[in-house]
Motif scaffolding. Sequence first.
Motif, PDB file in Angstrom:
ATOM      1  N   GLY A   1       0.807  -1.164  -0.054  1.00 56.20           N
ATOM      2  CA  GLY A   1       0.184   0.009  -0.044  1.00 56.20           C
ATOM      3  C   GLY A   1       0.855   1.199  -0.138  1.00 56.20           C
ATOM      4  O   GLY A   1       1.776   1.453   0.738  1.00 56.20           O
ATOM      5  N   LEU A   2       0.573   2.182  -0.906  1.00 56.11           N
ATOM      6  CA  LEU A   2       1.136   3.731  -0.959  1.00 56.11           C
ATOM      7  C   LEU A   2       0.486   4.713  -1.514  1.00 56.11           C
ATOM      8  O   LEU A   2      -0.751   4.354  -2.213  1.00 56.11           O
ATOM      9  N   SER A   3       0.793   5.849  -1.420  1.00 57.08           N
ATOM     10  CA  SER A   3       0.106   6.859  -1.990  1.00 57.08           C
ATOM     11  C   SER A   3       1.290   7.576  -2.867  1.00 57.08           C
ATOM     12  O   SER A   3       2.345   8.128  -2.792  1.00 57.08           O
ATOM     13  N   ALA A   4       1.053   7.296  -4.287  1.00 56.63           N
ATOM     14  CA  ALA A   4       1.919   7.423  -5.344  1.00 56.63           C
ATOM     15  C   ALA A   4       1.935   8.727  -5.789  1.00 56.63           C
ATOM     16  O   ALA A   4       1.743   9.247  -7.082  1.00 56.63           O
ATOM     17  N   ASP A   5       1.853   9.816  -4.941  1.00 58.43           N
ATOM     18  CA  ASP A   5       2.038  11.335  -5.227  1.00 58.43           C
ATOM     19  C   ASP A   5       3.124  11.983  -4.438  1.00 58.43           C
ATOM     20  O   ASP A   5       3.000  13.136  -4.216  1.00 58.43           O
ATOM     21  N   PHE A   6       4.322  11.149  -4.208  1.00 59.21           N
ATOM     22  CA  PHE A   6       5.243  11.368  -3.353  1.00 59.21           C
ATOM     23  C   PHE A   6       6.827  11.345  -3.753  1.00 59.21           C
ATOM     24  O   PHE A   6       7.473  10.555  -3.316  1.00 59.21           O
ATOM     25  N   PRO A   7       7.042  12.008  -5.173  1.00 60.48           N
ATOM     26  CA  PRO A   7       8.396  11.879  -5.671  1.00 60.48           C
ATOM     27  C   PRO A   7       9.362  12.270  -4.863  1.00 60.48           C
ATOM     28  O   PRO A   7       9.328  13.191  -4.125  1.00 60.48           O
ATOM     29  N   PRO A   8      10.579  11.724  -4.743  1.00 64.00           N
ATOM     30  CA  PRO A   8      11.126  10.532  -5.528  1.00 64.00           C
ATOM     31  C   PRO A   8      10.558   9.156  -4.883  1.00 64.00           C
ATOM     32  O   PRO A   8      11.140   8.269  -5.321  1.00 64.00           O
ATOM     33  N   TYR A   9       9.833   9.049  -3.759  1.00 64.07           N
ATOM     34  CA  TYR A   9       9.510   7.864  -3.099  1.00 64.07           C
ATOM     35  C   TYR A   9       8.745   7.083  -3.866  1.00 64.07           C
ATOM     36  O   TYR A   9       8.993   5.842  -3.924  1.00 64.07           O
TER      37      TYR A   9
ATOM     38  N   PHE B   1      11.691   5.148  -5.218  1.00 61.71           N
ATOM     39  CA  PHE B   1      12.762   4.185  -4.520  1.00 61.71           C
ATOM     40  C   PHE B   1      12.134   3.381  -3.250  1.00 61.71           C
ATOM     41  O   PHE B   1      12.615   2.203  -3.041  1.00 61.71           O
ATOM     42  N   ASP B   2      10.968   3.904  -2.937  1.00 61.22           N
ATOM     43  CA  ASP B   2      10.085   2.963  -2.031  1.00 61.22           C
ATOM     44  C   ASP B   2       9.582   1.793  -2.730  1.00 61.22           C
ATOM     45  O   ASP B   2       9.609   0.626  -2.267  1.00 61.22           O
TER      46      ASP B   2
ATOM     47  N   GLY C   1      24.464  -0.193   0.115  1.00 61.76           N
ATOM     48  CA  GLY C   1      24.427   0.765  -0.836  1.00 61.76           C
ATOM     49  C   GLY C   1      23.307   0.782  -1.742  1.00 61.76           C
ATOM     50  O   GLY C   1      23.311   1.998  -2.301  1.00 61.76           O
ATOM     51  N   SER C   2      22.471   0.023  -1.974  1.00 64.18           N
ATOM     52  CA  SER C   2      21.496  -0.157  -2.413  1.00 64.18           C
ATOM     53  C   SER C   2      20.342   1.055  -2.303  1.00 64.18           C
ATOM     54  O   SER C   2      20.014   1.422  -3.402  1.00 64.18           O
ATOM     55  N   ILE C   3      19.923   1.520  -1.444  1.00 62.17           N
ATOM     56  CA  ILE C   3      19.265   2.390  -0.919  1.00 62.17           C
ATOM     57  C   ILE C   3      19.654   3.714  -1.537  1.00 62.17           C
ATOM     58  O   ILE C   3      18.923   4.387  -2.084  1.00 62.17           O
ATOM     59  N   ASP C   4      20.956   3.904  -1.258  1.00 61.76           N
ATOM     60  CA  ASP C   4      21.465   5.175  -1.882  1.00 61.76           C
ATOM     61  C   ASP C   4      21.230   5.282  -3.387  1.00 61.76           C
ATOM     62  O   ASP C   4      21.043   6.312  -3.963  1.00 61.76           O
ATOM     63  N   LYS C   5      21.547   4.064  -3.683  1.00 58.32           N
ATOM     64  CA  LYS C   5      21.458   4.094  -5.445  1.00 58.32           C
ATOM     65  C   LYS C   5      20.026   4.153  -5.680  1.00 58.32           C
ATOM     66  O   LYS C   5      19.585   4.891  -6.761  1.00 58.32           O
ATOM     67  N   PHE C   6      19.025   3.510  -5.176  1.00 56.16           N
ATOM     68  CA  PHE C   6      17.577   3.650  -5.377  1.00 56.16           C
ATOM     69  C   PHE C   6      17.014   5.406  -5.506  1.00 56.16           C
ATOM     70  O   PHE C   6      16.426   5.673  -6.167  1.00 56.16           O
ATOM     71  N   VAL C   7      17.630   5.800  -4.385  1.00 55.50           N
ATOM     72  CA  VAL C   7      17.249   7.288  -4.218  1.00 55.50           C
ATOM     73  C   VAL C   7      17.853   8.170  -5.380  1.00 55.50           C
ATOM     74  O   VAL C   7      16.988   8.994  -5.777  1.00 55.50           O
ATOM     75  N   ALA C   8      18.873   8.034  -5.801  1.00 50.12           N
ATOM     76  CA  ALA C   8      19.530   8.495  -6.835  1.00 50.12           C
ATOM     77  C   ALA C   8      18.961   8.192  -8.252  1.00 50.12           C
ATOM     78  O   ALA C   8      18.677   9.553  -8.845  1.00 50.12           O
ATOM     79  N   GLU C   9      18.595   7.274  -8.459  1.00 56.04           N
ATOM     80  CA  GLU C   9      17.986   6.926  -9.506  1.00 56.04           C
ATOM     81  C   GLU C   9      16.537   7.343  -9.704  1.00 56.04           C
ATOM     82  O   GLU C   9      15.943   7.865 -10.702  1.00 56.04           O
ATOM     83  N   ALA C  10      15.799   7.272  -8.520  1.00 55.00           N
ATOM     84  CA  ALA C  10      14.448   7.719  -8.557  1.00 55.00           C
ATOM     85  C   ALA C  10      14.341   9.447  -8.587  1.00 55.00           C
ATOM     86  O   ALA C  10      13.382   9.918  -9.286  1.00 55.00           O
ATOM     87  N   SER C  11      15.351   9.864  -7.986  1.00 59.56           N
ATOM     88  CA  SER C  11      15.293  11.624  -8.094  1.00 59.56           C
ATOM     89  C   SER C  11      15.767  11.737  -9.399  1.00 59.56           C
ATOM     90  O   SER C  11      14.818  12.888  -9.892  1.00 59.56           O
ATOM     91  N   ALA C  12      16.597  11.263 -10.230  1.00 58.93           N
ATOM     92  CA  ALA C  12      16.712  11.695 -11.403  1.00 58.93           C
ATOM     93  C   ALA C  12      15.518  11.463 -12.532  1.00 58.93           C
ATOM     94  O   ALA C  12      15.085  12.230 -13.277  1.00 58.93           O
ATOM     95  N   LEU C  13      14.849  10.381 -12.196  1.00 57.53           N
ATOM     96  CA  LEU C  13      13.726   9.916 -12.906  1.00 57.53           C
ATOM     97  C   LEU C  13      12.512  10.900 -12.709  1.00 57.53           C
ATOM     98  O   LEU C  13      11.776  11.478 -13.570  1.00 57.53           O
ATOM     99  N   ALA C  14      12.521  11.576 -11.389  1.00 59.30           N
ATOM    100  CA  ALA C  14      11.551  12.374 -10.962  1.00 59.30           C
ATOM    101  C   ALA C  14      11.608  13.627 -11.736  1.00 59.30           C
ATOM    102  O   ALA C  14      10.752  14.586 -11.767  1.00 59.30           O
ATOM    103  N   GLU C  15      12.987  14.112 -11.978  1.00 62.13           N
ATOM    104  CA  GLU C  15      13.221  15.299 -12.908  1.00 62.13           C
ATOM    105  C   GLU C  15      12.803  15.216 -14.373  1.00 62.13           C
ATOM    106  O   GLU C  15      12.825  16.345 -15.029  1.00 62.13           O
ATOM    107  N   LYS C  16      12.551  14.218 -14.803  1.00 61.52           N
ATOM    108  CA  LYS C  16      12.181  14.143 -16.349  1.00 61.52           C
ATOM    109  C   LYS C  16      10.902  14.661 -16.547  1.00 61.52           C
ATOM    110  O   LYS C  16       9.865  14.512 -16.048  1.00 61.52           O
TER     111      LYS C  16
END
Length: 255
Positions: A32-40, A56-57, A240-255
């Motif tokens: 369960g999530l609320s998908a209006d929370f970039p980059p989470y 990244f969540d 280090g996977s979570i740091d990687k997930f955060v970076a990837e999701a943050s970059a995706l949210a900027e597109k």
Amino acid sequence: MKKWGMLLTAVLMAAVVLSACGTKKSDNLVLGLSADFPPYEFHITNDQGKDEIVGFDVEIAKEIAKDLGKELEIKDMNFDSLLNELESGRVDLVISGLSPTPDRAEQVGLSNIYYTAEQAIVTLTENKDKYATMESLEGANIGVQKSSIQEEIAQGIPGAKLTSLTKINDIIMQLQSGRVDAAVLEGPVAEAFVKNVEGITITDAKPETEDDGYVVGVKKSNQELLDQVNKTLERLINDGSIDKFVAEASALAEK
């Protein structure tokens, strides 16, 4: 008699089949999530032109499901209904920028903290200097997400008039239209919206809270799942996977 005996046998066999179906464990892990929370967690249109929930969540949830040998199923809903859905058993876990408040700890089982972030104040760019301190927000109209830690922060601002909404997109629209003066958002979420929405900015005001970390929620009685969640989170933090997930999701949210 033979006919009735055959009928009774058929009924008993059907009952056994139904019973087995009722007790069969699902191969899905329902998130369960609320998908209006970039980059989470947020929606994108993928390369196939289809709507997809990413963040990244979501990547963390995929790893938990993989470790459990299950398929991940995502249910997108309002943030303020997540814990009730968890308690009812309609979802197995909640990963949605969830802060470990005492009230939530009484309601559901909470994992160890997997990520920490600061809070932020967002306003119109023209009002950046006007709301540069927490004191300057006293008596202001403030937009927050309903049932969030940001709502609790705003409730502590003297004289503030709160507009509590279920979706962050709606809060931003209220800000753009002038119906609220500022919004309290989680740091990376604020950064994602500021990069994608013209005319808004993060001010120098610094909200303070003891609940800056984020956790996974599971049903209170499901200690086995909670133990596995913590085990997966420990692995993802250490490698280090979570740091990687955060970076990837943050970059995706900027597109």
